[in-house]
Design an enzyme around this catalytic site. Sequence first.
Site, PDB file in Angstrom:
ATOM      1  N   CYS A  73       0.854  -1.199   0.044  1.00  0.00           N
ATOM      2  CA  CYS A  73      -0.040  -0.084  -0.058  1.00  0.00           C
ATOM      3  C   CYS A  73       0.681   1.185  -0.090  1.00  0.00           C
ATOM      4  CB  CYS A  73      -0.954   0.053   1.142  1.00  0.00           C
ATOM      5  SG  CYS A  73      -1.872   1.616   1.324  1.00  0.00           S
ATOM      6  N   CYS A 183      -1.100   3.800  -6.687  1.00  0.00           N
ATOM      7  CA  CYS A 183      -1.810   3.013  -5.654  1.00  0.00           C
ATOM      8  C   CYS A 183      -1.772   1.312  -6.175  1.00  0.00           C
ATOM      9  CB  CYS A 183      -3.193   3.598  -5.795  1.00  0.00           C
ATOM     10  SG  CYS A 183      -4.282   2.531  -4.855  1.00  0.00           S
TER      11      CYS A 183
END
Length: 260
Positions: A73, A183
């Site tokens: 992440c 992302c």
Amino acid sequence: MNTKPIGLFDSGVGGTSIWKEIRALLPFENTLYLADSKNAPYGTQSQEKIIELSIKNTQYLVNKGCKIIVIACNTATTNAIDILRAQFNVPIIGIEPAIKPAALKTQTKAIGILATKGTLSSALFHKTTNLYASDISIVERVGEGLVSLIEEGKMNSLEMTELLKLYTKPMVDSNIDYLVLGCTHYPYLIPQLLKLLPKKVSIIDSGLAVARHTKATLESNNLINNENTIGKNLFYINTNNTQTMSSLLGKNRKVEYLDF
């Protein structure tokens, strides 16, 4: 110790794009993946909340005996990795937008970065940008709504297409030749992005680099699993999105609900 799993976590199903790269490079390693879809996307959370959730996820993986933690992440990495490394006595691998290779390769001196608000506003992101791209035009865009649509299994929806058109138009108008995906959910949008972007635009994500770094870290710490049997993989999610996650993983991989 070497047979213990690699632990991964993300604010949802997006980090499975990182898991796939690690799996391809290290097929004999056991893995344990946590999808915190209940709190997705981390990019809209406060820094304090991101740190709290990252500590919670890491603690769970460490308690399960994971020998290394991969923060799959960008937002959790850029906001919490230093704190996690100080608190836990296992190697911790992070991920951040691949600004450096894009900045080094661009011919038009313009690159686009599609990421979450939490990543784009982080101190680590700005440090990396200033270090490698101070003389380059950077067109940043918060991918608002993209993670939610992916979590809902709506990657190919009309709504997704319209959002991607909206977010990439200023980049194309600025003559970018590289688009950096900031992302781990976004690699699943590459097929759509390729249709929308001019052919001269190359798309970069950090998945393979993270996998290589994970392998190198395991080797340097003598943690490689030397058993020549395909590793076991466990996948947990804390919402009812088990089917969406399973479809992204492919090969009918089982995803279990876990309240965490």
